[in-house]
Design an enzyme around this catalytic site. Structure first.
Site, PDB file in Angstrom:
ATOM      1  N   GLY A  91      30.638  -0.056  39.890  1.00 14.35           N
ATOM      2  CA  GLY A  91      31.862   0.720  39.702  1.00 14.35           C
ATOM      3  C   GLY A  91      32.215   0.889  38.236  1.00 14.35           C
ATOM      4  CB  SER A  92      35.498   1.313  36.627  1.00 17.87           C
ATOM      5  OG  SER A  92      35.863   2.402  37.441  1.00 17.87           O
ATOM      6  CB  THR A  93      32.199  -3.323  35.526  1.00 22.05           C
ATOM      7  OG1 THR A  93      31.191  -3.120  36.525  1.00 22.05           O
ATOM      8  CG2 THR A  93      33.405  -4.011  36.151  1.00 22.05           C
ATOM      9  CG  MET A  94      27.934   0.171  35.649  1.00 21.03           C
ATOM     10  SD  MET A  94      26.876  -0.940  34.696  1.00 21.03           S
ATOM     11  CE  MET A  94      25.831   0.221  33.853  1.00 21.03           C
ATOM     12  CB  SER A 138      39.597   2.780  35.251  1.00 18.49           C
ATOM     13  OG  SER A 138      38.345   2.519  35.845  1.00 18.49           O
TER      14      SER A 138
END
Length: 618
Positions: A322-325, A377
């Site tokens: 998810g958004s951790t990338m 995000s």
């Protein structure tokens, strides 16, 4: 006269024939003939001959036994009384980084039998079964099944006192043997990292398996003479010198490990989640300070736990991050020279139709800059930025950070994750990869990548061994890495998605992530909550990544995983004596970026009705 003459003639004829005259007594009666004299010399010769032959036979037999067939009879004798027995060695102790034991081997005794000998004493079977805690019929059945053997274990790894009580019974064919059993003082807290050994004290999982040759040592051997009851009566010779296992000092900090275990388990319970993982890395060395998973298992129990409980999910299970990338997408954009932290990105109207697929944000964030894409995000912003980059450049940066290959930590069964080759990306695939879909990572891979950002763009393989040689490699420019970290501080500041990751008195940088769980043919309405963070942001020391699967109710990374990070890191910083950063700002109102730095025991929280922690989930 005539009669007398006749007798005289008979006598004369007898003499003429050489016959002996019978003796006549005085009364005229005939006497018995005198026996021949005994030949003593002949008899002596016969006796001596017999003795000589007997002696020769004994000598020949002795030569046959002692010379001709010596080896055969020696082997037969040895097989009955001479035994080569192993000399067990203790497995090396595993310590945490502070010298606290995590795995130790304790001496135990195993009872074994010569089944044939024991069965010859049927009157003692009940007594033996009672001492062993077995049913007499079951004991007899086992002995019958193995009566053609000379060695059979009856009971293994007994308390030495209990084994001594059994040996005091004095039952022929029953013997004891020294062994070692592995014991894990911290139980399930470190279970997934350490793994387990089998009943023979050989590593089966985890680091016990990875370092089995180092830990197990080499058993010795000696020859002994045993009597018909199996008791050793004499030590003959040492065949092989025993070499005890070597100790191993891990990078794991037991106290931080316990903190991570406690807080992760609490979050799993509070959110009725299915499972979870957390990893804590030392930025400067790549050493793994903590790695925990839920659910866990008790490594001291021989009962078979469910396979899912024994799996080290932080290394074996992959998720779409998810958004951790997004920080790595932004790193690619800044490296390309086409973007800066302040370059505007229009995310209106909060959706973006691309190749027939609608990309959404949780709200219309309007005109953002690149930093704002991370702060809020924004999927739309990340997708639009990615479309200006080449497939090859994005793939190269992601691969440089370790995605798509194993970390090199040496843990058995580690997954390399999955990063599709750049040539397979269409515009939609590139856009979704930009915000963390279409690729798979492990919790440890994500921690390794964030540690590279925190360490000035230098990637290190994570290690479980304290003080291991762990060379790094430059993956991006140090100034670029520092810029990304500074941008990530806004995520943990008011208005960002991870305010609950804040730690009093420390600046924190991090990124939330929330993704759907993939199933065959698509996604389901079950979620994965993630948070990856760096602390202190001003001088990075620790990286922590929290992944929680299938939380019920609230499911955003900022509300489920970020608080776990905050609680664990608050304790870890205290345990490691990491000084608060920017202490001088305590007295002048605090810094102008990052989480509030003020003395206190509770981090700030969202205002009532504030939904800034929410992020879009495709």
């Amino acid at each position: 006269m005539a009669h007398g003459e006749h007798n005289a003639g008979d006598v004369a004829r007898s003499l003429h024939r050489g016959s002996s005259l019978p003796s006549l007594r005085a009364d005229g009666a005939r006497m018995k003939p005198r026996p021949h004299p005994v030949n003593t010399r002949a008899r002596l010769y016969v006796v001596l001959m017999i003795l000589a032959l007997g002696s020769s036979a004994l000598i020949v037999r002795a030569v046959d036994l002692q010379v001709v067939r010596k080896n055969f009879y020696q082997e037969q004798g040895d097989a009955r009384f001479l035994r080569e027995v192993p000399i067990p060695v203790s497995r090396g102790t595993i310590f945490d980084r502070n010298g606290e034991p995590l795995a130790v081997s304790t001496p135990v005794e195993s009872i074994w039998a010569n089944p044939g000998q024991v069965l010859d004493q049927p009157e003692r079977l009940r007594e033996l079964a009672t001492a062993l805690g077995m049913d007499p019929a079951a004991l007899q059945q086992k002995l019958e099944q193995h009566k053609d053997k000379e060695f059979f274990y009856l009971k293994r790894q007994l308390n030495p006192d209990n084994a001594a009580d059994i040996m005091k019974l004095g039952i022929a064919g029953i013997s004891s043997q020294r062994e070692y059993r592995r014991y894990y003082p911290s139980g399930e807290v470190v279970a997934h990292v350490l793994g387990v050994t089998n009943i023979d004290d050989r590593g089966q999982e985890g680091l016990e398996l990875a370092f089995d040759d180092w830990l197990s040592g080499k058993p010795g051997a000696e020859r002994v003479i045993r009597d018909n009851k199996g008791h050793t009566v004499e030590d003959v010779e040492l065949v092989r010198e025993p070499k005890p296992g070597r100790d191993l000092t891990l990078s794991i900090d037991r106290n931080i490990q316990y903190l991570a275990y406690r807080e992760l388990k609490s979050a799993i319970i509070d959110h009725h989640a299915k499972s979870g993982s957390m990893v804590v890395l030392d930025v400067a060395t790549g050493e793994i300070l903590a790695m925990v998973n839920q659910p866990s298992f008790n490594p001291n129990s021989r009962d078979n736990a469910e396979p899912a409980y024994r799996r080290n999910r932080a290394l074996t299970d992959v998720v779409e991050p998810g958004s951790t990338m997004k920080p790595f997408t932004i790193a690619t954009a800044l490296e390309s020279g086409k973007w800066t932290p302040t370059t505007p990105v229009d995310t209106n109207p909060g959706t973006f139709l691309l190749a027939g697929h609608l990309i959404r944000d949780v709200a219309n964030h309007g005109l953002l800059d690149v930093t704002g894409v991370l702060t809020h995000s924004s999927n739309v912003g990340a997708a639009k930025i990615a479309l200006t980059l080449t497939n090859e450049h994005m793939y190269d940066v992601f691969h440089r950070f370790g995605f798509g290959e194993s970390t090199g930590c040496g843990f058995p069964g580690e997954s390399p994750g999955m990063l599709p080759p750049a040539r397979s990306w269409g515009v939609l695939e590139k856009a979704t990869i930009a915000y963390g879909y279409g690729l798979n990572v492990t919790t440890l891979q994500l921690a390794q990548a964030y540690a590279a950002l925190a360490d000035g763009g230098r990637l290190r393989p994570p290690t479980f061994v304290k003080g291991a040689q762990n060379p790094d490699v430059a993956v991006i420019d140090p100034q670029l890495a520092a810029t990304i970290v500074k941008m990530l501080e806004t995520v943990v500041a008011p208005g960002g998605t991870a305010l609950r990751a804040a730690i009093p008195n420390y600046r924190v940088a991090g990124k939330t992530g929330t993704s759907r769980q993939a199933i065959a043919g698509g996604y389901e309405s079950r979620y994965i909550s993630l948070f990856a963070g760096i602390v202190p942001a001003s001088a990075p020391r620790l990286v922590g990544v929290v992944v929680i699967h299938d939380p019920q109710g609230a499911y955003f990374g900022g509300t489920v995983s970020a608080p776990v990070f905050s609680k664990v890191m608050t304790g870890a910083l205290r345990l490691l004596d990491v000084p608060p950063d920017n202490v001088q700002h305590w007295y002048v109102g605090g810094p102008d970026t990052g989480a509030p730095i003020e003395a206190g025991s509770k981090p700030p929280d969202y205002a009532p009705g504030d939904t800034s922690y929410e992020e879009s989930v495709p």
